[in-house]
Design an enzyme around this catalytic site. Structure first.
Site, PDB file in Angstrom:
ATOM      1  N   TRP A 159      23.145   9.175 -38.567  1.00  0.00           N
ATOM      2  CA  TRP A 159      23.946   9.522 -37.555  1.00  0.00           C
ATOM      3  C   TRP A 159      25.373   9.372 -38.269  1.00  0.00           C
ATOM      4  O   TRP A 159      25.860   8.345 -38.429  1.00  0.00           O
ATOM      5  CB  TRP A 159      23.950   8.912 -36.122  1.00  0.00           C
ATOM      6  N   ARG A 190      17.226   8.410 -33.467  1.00  0.00           N
ATOM      7  CA  ARG A 190      18.371   7.253 -33.832  1.00  0.00           C
ATOM      8  C   ARG A 190      19.316   7.977 -34.310  1.00  0.00           C
ATOM      9  O   ARG A 190      20.671   7.608 -34.677  1.00  0.00           O
ATOM     10  CB  ARG A 190      17.861   6.145 -34.768  1.00  0.00           C
ATOM     11  N   GLU A 203      24.417  16.060 -21.290  1.00  0.00           N
ATOM     12  CA  GLU A 203      23.740  15.555 -22.503  1.00  0.00           C
ATOM     13  C   GLU A 203      22.859  16.528 -23.077  1.00  0.00           C
ATOM     14  O   GLU A 203      22.882  17.161 -24.236  1.00  0.00           O
ATOM     15  CB  GLU A 203      22.885  14.428 -22.331  1.00  0.00           C
ATOM     16  N   GLU A 237      25.009   9.935 -12.776  1.00  0.00           N
ATOM     17  CA  GLU A 237      23.882   9.919 -13.996  1.00  0.00           C
ATOM     18  C   GLU A 237      23.314  11.394 -13.663  1.00  0.00           C
ATOM     19  O   GLU A 237      23.039  12.004 -14.901  1.00  0.00           O
ATOM     20  CB  GLU A 237      23.062   9.129 -13.385  1.00  0.00           C
ATOM     21  N   HIS A 260      40.207  16.025  -1.965  1.00  0.00           N
ATOM     22  CA  HIS A 260      41.287  15.580  -2.584  1.00  0.00           C
ATOM     23  C   HIS A 260      41.729  16.196  -4.100  1.00  0.00           C
ATOM     24  O   HIS A 260      42.196  15.624  -4.730  1.00  0.00           O
ATOM     25  CB  HIS A 260      41.125  13.874  -2.673  1.00  0.00           C
ATOM     26  N   LYS A 293      22.988  13.445 -17.526  1.00  0.00           N
ATOM     27  CA  LYS A 293      22.057  14.052 -17.900  1.00  0.00           C
ATOM     28  C   LYS A 293      22.166  15.619 -18.320  1.00  0.00           C
ATOM     29  O   LYS A 293      21.871  15.939 -19.052  1.00  0.00           O
ATOM     30  CB  LYS A 293      21.021  13.996 -16.774  1.00  0.00           C
ATOM     31  N   CYS A 342      21.298   5.866 -36.649  1.00  0.00           N
ATOM     32  CA  CYS A 342      20.845   5.561 -38.188  1.00  0.00           C
ATOM     33  C   CYS A 342      19.402   5.016 -37.875  1.00  0.00           C
ATOM     34  O   CYS A 342      19.456   4.038 -37.166  1.00  0.00           O
ATOM     35  CB  CYS A 342      21.872   5.172 -38.990  1.00  0.00           C
ATOM     36  N   LYS A 359      20.061   8.059 -29.892  1.00  0.00           N
ATOM     37  CA  LYS A 359      19.431   7.381 -28.860  1.00  0.00           C
ATOM     38  C   LYS A 359      20.213   5.787 -28.620  1.00  0.00           C
ATOM     39  O   LYS A 359      20.777   5.553 -27.667  1.00  0.00           O
ATOM     40  CB  LYS A 359      17.966   6.918 -28.904  1.00  0.00           C
ATOM     41  N   ASN A 408      22.660   1.131 -41.923  1.00  0.00           N
ATOM     42  CA  ASN A 408      23.259   1.433 -40.779  1.00  0.00           C
ATOM     43  C   ASN A 408      24.135   0.674 -40.036  1.00  0.00           C
ATOM     44  O   ASN A 408      24.197  -0.613 -40.068  1.00  0.00           O
ATOM     45  CB  ASN A 408      21.834   1.346 -39.751  1.00  0.00           C
ATOM     46  N   GLY A 409      25.243   1.213 -39.625  1.00  0.00           N
ATOM     47  CA  GLY A 409      26.835   0.428 -39.026  1.00  0.00           C
ATOM     48  C   GLY A 409      27.886   0.857 -39.882  1.00  0.00           C
ATOM     49  O   GLY A 409      27.915   2.108 -40.244  1.00  0.00           O
TER      50      GLY A 409
HETATM   51  O1  M6R Z   1      20.253   1.438 -24.791  1.00  0.00           O
HETATM   52  P1  M6R Z   1      21.328   1.396 -23.747  1.00  0.00           P
HETATM   53  O2  M6R Z   1      20.657   1.711 -22.405  1.00  0.00           O
HETATM   54  O3  M6R Z   1      22.382   0.452 -24.087  1.00  0.00           O
HETATM   55  O4  M6R Z   1      22.117   2.742 -24.056  1.00  0.00           O
HETATM   56  C1  M6R Z   1      23.479   3.110 -23.449  1.00  0.00           C
HETATM   57  C2  M6R Z   1      23.886   4.355 -23.448  1.00  0.00           C
HETATM   58  O5  M6R Z   1      24.145   4.685 -24.731  1.00  0.00           O
HETATM   59  C3  M6R Z   1      22.757   5.552 -22.982  1.00  0.00           C
HETATM   60  O6  M6R Z   1      22.396   5.140 -21.836  1.00  0.00           O
HETATM   61  C4  M6R Z   1      23.216   6.806 -23.153  1.00  0.00           C
HETATM   62  O7  M6R Z   1      24.171   7.166 -22.196  1.00  0.00           O
HETATM   63  C5  M6R Z   1      22.009   7.822 -23.037  1.00  0.00           C
HETATM   64  N1  M6R Z   1      21.948   8.876 -23.682  1.00  0.00           N
HETATM   65  C6  M6R Z   1      21.892   8.514 -21.566  1.00  0.00           C
HETATM   66  O8  M6R Z   1      21.075   9.391 -21.504  1.00  0.00           O
END
Ligand code: M6R
Length: 615
Positions: free
Chosen positions: A74, A27, A495, A488, A511, A492, A2, A610, A100-101
């Site tokens: 969001w 956001r 996502e 990672e 395994h 990626k 948000c 984000k 926001n929250g």
């Molecule tokens: O802002 P932050 O680094 O604390 O965010 C942590 C995760 O939410 C963030 O890395 C998320 O996994 C990303 N979308 C990954 O691309």
């Protein structure tokens, strides 16, 4: 998670609000809205969908006025819809609020308000807060200070949960009130104008002067002045800071997506992460922000690293770096687990929290839990002035510049680089010799040029992505330092392409995972010439023996890998310690081009935001 933008000044509020929302769209992007006050009262526009939909509505029915609040959502409580979009109004329709929250006790508050005659039109917790503030407003007597401010304070004293809010009321047309607890809120100070925003990128075009509000702060603003008070203290202090980047840094420029721009910014980001932090003379890293004396550095006998998502993966690579270079035992834990796990920690444990945004609720919760227990907590953050940066006992800023793409890229490689610096520093406080330290420095300093070289293979990676983009799932393999990179890479891909993907330590194949190998399931195998190269070759053969297609990340000139894998992306020759930064880059590009081949919305993937500022 948000985004809030509010404006009070001499200009028309609507264009500023829309522009600010566009900058905060990362956001949250399921619905948006705004409320503007003028001589004829309070006027609202709300629309489900992207900011573009709200803009189109605002073009048809523009709102005029110099005071306004706005929000991009969001969803937490209630599906994305026009009626659940913010702002929400109170029972009189004269007060509007964006939030926001999460208001945790909204159900009990709602029941009470309903019993007092209030009716609700949305499924949100925010509407309850709007009614609660409005309820206090009508019950409070007029006084010498703003009635809206007093109503906000009275309402927030009844609230459990987290909030960043902006509120306006028709009966106080020159006043804007903001408050925060657990969700970020920044006050922007202009000439004859003020702003509130969830993050500085929304207002950097108009001012460089900001106040990062603290939890429990309430700010009451008119055109020429503002006052910060506190819900918990008799008086609240504040500090005016300068924003550490320009608006141009947060623009896409000629790139089609922020993500691609941020991938290409990595040589510079790594340069920024190491600038002034390597001492050739002492053969060590210089990290003054840690606020630790040499004796304190020496006394650390265990390290805990915590974070979420990509930041956690950086921590996993950090674990290997610190353990192998400095020989200090490291544990890595999900911030969301650590905060509730009550794990035993040794007295001389140093805690690192890693967060690009510095606002992730779970990471902040872990930080507070560790500090409550009396541990020294250091932050590795990108956003200067963020809550995690401010609440840590010290730390290291990434200086990667604004990262807008929802998928983290340059922040990840910056975090890994910073862990290499930390490992070097801790190592040199222990057994690591000056010549070993110097070798690590040389390796780290080569990174920007080596990344440039990998970026030179972009077209090749794009072709590989096009070849495999129809796969339903992909497997990522790597060992030791590369295991975190495999995780990672898989994150990626999930996502931004929505292709199912998972990462494994390569030797785990036999395994169980081997059951997934078939001709339609590509494996992305990170197998540079490192200490486990030969072991990796056997695993590679096991995949090929079962007709699994393999995209390998191999050291240039590695003819063995070339002869086994279906496709190869080349990595420059590098040390085991810097290879994780290098191997991340092709995986980011592979995900990016797979996503664009599938026509995905790369910078705003479905369901994501984000900065995850709710639990
Ligand atoms: O802002 P932050 O680094 O604390 O965010 C942590 C995760 O939410 C963030 O890395 C998320 O996994 C990303 N979308 C990954 O691309």
């Amino acid at each position: 998670m948000c985004g809030i933008v509010a404006y009070l000044g001499e200009k028309e509020a609507q264009p500023l609000l829309l522009e600010g929302l566009r900058r905060l769209e990362y956001r949250g992007y399921d619905s948006s809205g705004m409320a503007v006050l003028n001589g004829t009262g309070l006027h609202l526009l709300k629309k489900v969908g992207r900011i573009q939909a709200l803009s189109a509505l605002a073009e048809q029915t523009p709102l005029h006025g110099n005071l306004g609040i706005s929000h991009t959502r969001w969803a937490t409580h209630g599906e994305p819809s026009d009626r659940n979009a913010h702002p929400h109004v109170d029972a009189t329709g004269k007060l509007a609020l964006v939030h926001n929250g999460v208001i945790e006790n909204y159900n009990s508050l709602k029941k009470r308000l309903i019993s007092e005659g209030h009716t609700f039109t949305s499924d949100t917790d925010t509407e309850v807060l709007a009614h609660l503030v409005g309820d206090h407003f009508v019950k409070l007597p007029a006084g010498t200070t703003s009635r809206l401010e007093r109503a906000v304070i009275a309402a927030l004293r009844e609230v459990q949960g987290t909030y960043g809010i902006a509120v306006v009321h028709q009966d106080e047309p020159g006043i804007l009130v903001g408050a925060r607890r657990g969700s970020p809120l920044v006050l922007g100070i202009g000439t004859g104008e003020h702003f509130l925003a969830s993050d500085v990128s929304a207002i950097v075009a108009y001012t460089q002067k900001v106040v990062y509000l603290n939890d429990y702060d309430v700010v009451t603003i008119d055109r020429n002045a503002f006052r910060v008070s506190s819900l918990t203290k008799r008086s609240a202090g504040f500090e005016i800071s300068d924003i550490d980047f320009q608006q141009a840094d947060a623009e896409k420029g000629d790139f089609p997506h922020y993500m691609l721009k941020e991938i290409f910014e990595q040589p510079q980001a790594i340069q920024n992460a190491i600038r002034g932090r390597l001492s050739h003379e002492e053969a060590t890293a210089v990290l003054g922000g840690l606020n630790l004396s040499p004796q304190e550095l020496r006394d650390v006998d265990r390290i805990l690293i915590t974070g979420c998502g990509t930041a956690l993966h950086a921590g996993m690579v950090g674990e290997h770096l610190i353990e192998s270079i400095a020989q200090i035992p490291v544990e890595v834990d999900f911030a969301s687990e650590f905060r509730y796990r009550n794990c035993p920690l040794d007295r001389r444990t140093l805690v690192f929290v890693v967060s690009q945004s510095g606002e992730t609720a779970d990471t902040l919760g872990a930080l507070r839990e560790a500090r409550r227990k009396g541990f020294r907590v250091l932050g590795i953050c990108n956003n200067v002035g963020s809550t995690i940066a401010r609440e840590s006992d010290g730390g290291v800023y990434m200086h990667a510049g604004p990262e807008i793409g929802v998928a983290a890229t340059k922040s990840f490689t910056s975090q890994v680089t910073i862990f290499a610096l930390l490992a070097l520093l801790f190592g040199r406080m222990r057994h690591l010799s000056a010549s070993q330290g110097r070798q690590i420095i040389e390796d780290i300093e080569k990174l920007p040029a080596q990344i440039e070289k990998i970026l030179g293979q972009t077209e090749r990676i794009k072709t590989i992505a096009a070849k495999y983009c129809q796969a339903h799932s992909m497997l990522f393999f790597g060992r030791l330092l590369q295991y975190g990179i495999a995780l990672e890479g898989a994150l990626k891909l999930k996502e931004i392409t929505y292709i199912n993907a998972s990462g494994y330590p390569a030797a785990e194949l036999k395994h169980g995972i081997i059951a997934l190998i078939d001709k339609n399931t590509p494996s992305i195998f990170i197998c540079p010439q490192d200490s486990v190269h030969e072991k990796n070759m056997s695993t590679l053969q096991e995949i090929k023996a079962r007709k699994g297609p393999v995209i390998a990340l191999a050291t240039e000139g590695d003819t063995t890998v070339e002869s086994i894998a279906d496709d190869v992306i080349w990595l420059p020759k590098a040390s085991d310690y810097t290879l994780p930064v290098l191997s991340s880059i092709p995986l980011q590009l592979l995900s990016y081009y797979t996503a664009t081949a599938l026509n995905r919305d790369v910078d705003k993937p479905r369901n994501l935001a984000k900065s995850v500022t709710v639990e």
